[in-house]
Design a protein around this motif. Structure first.
Motif, mmCIF file in Angstrom:
data_model
loop_
_atom_site.group_PDB
_atom_site.id
_atom_site.type_symbol
_atom_site.label_atom_id
_atom_site.label_comp_id
_atom_site.label_asym_id
_atom_site.label_seq_id
_atom_site.Cartn_x
_atom_site.Cartn_y
_atom_site.Cartn_z
ATOM 1 N N UNK A 61 0.922 -1.370 -0.034
ATOM 2 C CA UNK A 61 0.057 -0.040 -0.087
ATOM 3 C C UNK A 61 0.829 1.042 0.020
ATOM 4 N N UNK A 62 2.120 1.207 0.855
ATOM 5 C CA UNK A 62 2.873 2.402 0.632
ATOM 6 C C UNK A 62 3.932 2.380 -0.292
ATOM 7 N N UNK A 63 3.753 1.523 -1.251
ATOM 8 C CA UNK A 63 4.967 1.221 -2.328
ATOM 9 C C UNK A 63 4.937 2.563 -3.329
ATOM 10 N N UNK A 64 6.144 3.045 -3.412
ATOM 11 C CA UNK A 64 5.986 4.206 -4.516
ATOM 12 C C UNK A 64 6.035 3.319 -5.844
ATOM 13 N N UNK A 65 5.604 4.236 -7.204
ATOM 14 C CA UNK A 65 5.611 3.641 -8.290
ATOM 15 C C UNK A 65 7.198 2.943 -8.970
ATOM 16 N N UNK A 66 8.010 3.464 -8.347
ATOM 17 C CA UNK A 66 9.358 2.985 -8.842
ATOM 18 C C UNK A 66 9.929 2.203 -7.458
ATOM 19 N N UNK A 67 9.260 1.685 -6.813
ATOM 20 C CA UNK A 67 9.528 0.784 -5.654
ATOM 21 C C UNK A 67 10.004 -0.532 -6.502
ATOM 22 N N UNK A 68 11.153 -1.058 -5.938
ATOM 23 C CA UNK A 68 11.712 -2.246 -6.808
ATOM 24 C C UNK A 68 10.797 -3.707 -6.185
ATOM 25 N N UNK A 69 10.187 -3.167 -5.233
ATOM 26 C CA UNK A 69 9.379 -4.518 -4.710
ATOM 27 C C UNK A 69 8.138 -4.762 -5.777
ATOM 28 N N UNK A 70 7.612 -4.030 -6.568
ATOM 29 C CA UNK A 70 6.828 -4.254 -7.598
ATOM 30 C C UNK A 70 7.319 -5.118 -8.703
ATOM 31 N N UNK A 71 8.779 -4.754 -8.948
ATOM 32 C CA UNK A 71 9.432 -5.619 -10.106
ATOM 33 C C UNK A 71 9.658 -7.073 -9.451
ATOM 34 N N UNK A 72 10.180 -7.150 -8.121
ATOM 35 C CA UNK A 72 10.360 -8.413 -7.478
ATOM 36 C C UNK A 72 9.086 -9.123 -7.303
ATOM 37 N N UNK A 73 8.064 -8.569 -7.190
ATOM 38 C CA UNK A 73 6.718 -9.339 -7.080
ATOM 39 C C UNK A 73 6.459 -9.821 -8.510
ATOM 40 N N UNK A 74 6.435 -8.984 -9.806
ATOM 41 C CA UNK A 74 6.161 -9.493 -10.965
ATOM 42 C C UNK A 74 6.960 -10.570 -11.367
ATOM 43 N N UNK A 75 8.288 -10.555 -10.819
ATOM 44 C CA UNK A 75 9.381 -11.563 -11.370
ATOM 45 C C UNK A 75 9.022 -12.921 -10.669
ATOM 46 N N UNK A 76 8.439 -12.848 -9.378
ATOM 47 C CA UNK A 76 8.285 -14.095 -8.582
ATOM 48 C C UNK A 76 7.016 -14.764 -9.423
#
Length: 528
Positions: A61-76
């Protein structure tokens, strides 16, 4: 949603009550195997391939648009091979976060928005129903295919029948090739020769002209095969091809097992029946035994022969599939492995129907070894005597040193009489006492053999031996003195012929011009 094929994202999006809408223009023909709502870390661990992951993005919820966690989630999630992400808006995020959209697009994961008024449980239930319906349809289709293809097993030629049904289901052609690319069975108008040329490449799918081809490698018993279906309708092969090939392969294996089991049972029963016949059959059981013989194709009262041979049973004409032309009618026979302890090599006995297929079988067997056949008969109670005849004929065939076929009813009485004494030590002792002196006198023996081979013609005998006729007469008088009987007496001629039949008949087969004292071994030398 109806169970008429795989459940896909397109079908879910088209369902109005689910409130799903794609972002952008993703591939919606992705199969869906389940749906699961999840908001925990390391979500990919709990998702199986083909899952529609439902989330509100609460964990990020608090992740910014460029937060690397979005990329990690999509990769997983891409590594878990999920079908798509279903993002519920209006709860944590008013719209799908830009970071998730960008990361999912990079991984090729479709993203669907979920209407705020639609609970995730409704989507999960709909997907579960669709998957169950899809699996039920696939199960029904598999059973239907199996039933249709299994019906070929009851045909007189299961392989041909199976190819016909398989080609019809594929809306094209079907063929079975052996490991060398030879066509075993085929149906339809596909270019089988060109298809066979492609088999060496090992590809499971390929195209020949306008034909799409699917191939499945099979191993049936000790042999390898290629099962092939070809169609000009690629959609049919895409939908049914794998199921058709898999099911047909199992049917072929089942057919082979049934044939092997049936053949083993038939061989066992044939051996038992033949053993009973050779042991001697009372008249009271003749009718019952003919009924048992019916199961092996014999007709009551038909002409039969007993057979003995010393080589493996030859293939029966017509018993194997012939891809071109009408197969020949197979020989009808009962076979029992029956080695003769007095002779080297394998041996077997058989009861054979005395007809044209039986004659072909005898010729085929004679090509690989010595074969002896009794005279024809119809009375089952004489099988032991006819088996002895077959043994006598077999010994005659082996005496030639070349094998071949001997039918005892085509053998002269003298030949038969000599054969019945073959190997009898009493006969050898009698020969030595009566003809031992003659056998050890080469000139005299050669003269007697030539004299009888020339039908007791002194002049012809002299020409055979390249001697003066008076020399022949002199030698014949010496033979008379040795034997103590006149050479022209019928009893003497009969005794000499039976004692030296092989030498006499052997000389008859040689043209006179080629027979000379130096060009042919003497009778005495041959006997030694």
């Amino acid at each position: 949603m109806s169970g008429s094929g795989a459940l896909t994202l397109r079908l879910l999006v088209a369902e109005p009550g689910l409130g799903l809408a794609p972002l952008g223009d993703p591939d919606l023909d992705v199969p869906v195997r389940g749906a699961h709502s999840i908001e925990i870390a390391d979500a990919a661990r709990w998702l199986r391939p083909g899952t529609l992951m439902l989330t509100t993005g609460l964990r990020l919820a608090a992740a910014a648009p460029d937060d690397r966690r979005w990329t990690e989630l999509a990769a997983e999630l891409a590594g878990a091979r999920i079908a798509a992400i279903g993002f519920g808006t209006g709860i944590v995020f008013d719209e799908v976060p830009a970071g998730l959209r960008r990361a999912a697009a990079q991984q090729g994961i479709p993203v669907l928005t979920v209407d705020p008024e639609v609970p995730f449980t409704r989507i999960e239930e709909a997907v579960t129903r669709g998957v169950l319906a899809d699996e039920s349809y696939l199960l029904r289709r598999t059973v239907w295919l199996q039933d249709d293809l299994l019906a070929a097993l009851v045909s007189t030629d299961p392989t041909d029948a199976l190819m016909e049904r398989l080609g019809a289901l594929a809306r094209g052609s079907a063929a079975l090739f052996d490991a060398s690319g030879r066509t075993v069975a085929a149906t339809g108008s596909a270019p089988f020769r060109l298809i066979a040329d492609e088999l060496a490449g090992g590809a499971r799918t390929f195209t020949v002209g306008r034909w799409d081809v699917r191939r499945r490698a099979l191993r049936i018993g000790p042999s390898d095969y290629h099962l092939v279906i070809a169609s000009r309708e690629p959609r049919v092969l895409d939908d049914l091809g794998d199921d058709l090939l898999r099911t047909a392969g199992r049917v072929l294996a089942a057919a082979s097992s049934v044939r092997v089991l049936t053949a083993d049972q038939e061989r066992l029963e044939a051996g038992r029946l033949l053993s009973a016949l050779l042991a001697g059959l009372p008249s009271s059981r003749v009718r019952q035994t003919w009924e048992r013989l019916r199961t092996f194709g014999f007709r009551p009262g038909e002409s039969l022969r007993m057979v003995r041979w010393d080589a493996p049973e030859p293939s029966r004409p017509g018993s194997r599939y012939e891809s071109i032309g009408r197969p020949e009618e197979p020989a009808r026979l009962l076979v029992r492995a029956d080695p003769d302890p007095t002779e080297s090599g394998a041996g077997a006995s058989a009861l054979l129907a005395d007809d044209e297929p039986g004659a072909r079988w005898l010729e085929s067997a004679a090509a690989t070894g010595a074969v002896g056949a009794s005279g024809p008969f119809t009375d089952l109670t004489v099988c032991p005597e006819r088996a002895e005849e077959a043994g006598t004929a077999h010994r005659l065939a082996r005496q030639t040193g070349r094998g071949g076929l001997v039918r005892l009813d085509e053998v002269s009485y003298a030949t038969w009489l000599a054969a019945t004494r073959y190997g009898d030590p009493r006969a050898a002792d009698r020969f030595e006492r009566q003809f031992g002196g003659l056998a050890r006198a080469p000139d005299l023996l050669d003269t007697v053999v030539a004299y009888l081979a020339c039908d007791q013609d002194v002049g012809a005998s002299a020409r055979r031996l390249r001697l003066h006729p008076n020399t022949v007469r002199y030698r014949l008088r010496k033979v008379e003195s040795l034997l103590g009987s006149r050479i022209a007496a019928a009893s003497t001629v009969a005794d000499l012929y039976l004692a030296f039949r092989d030498e006499i008949e052997g000389l008859r087969d040689v043209p006179p011009v080629s027979s000379s004292p130096t060009g042919r071994p003497s009778a005495a030398a041959r006997r030694r």
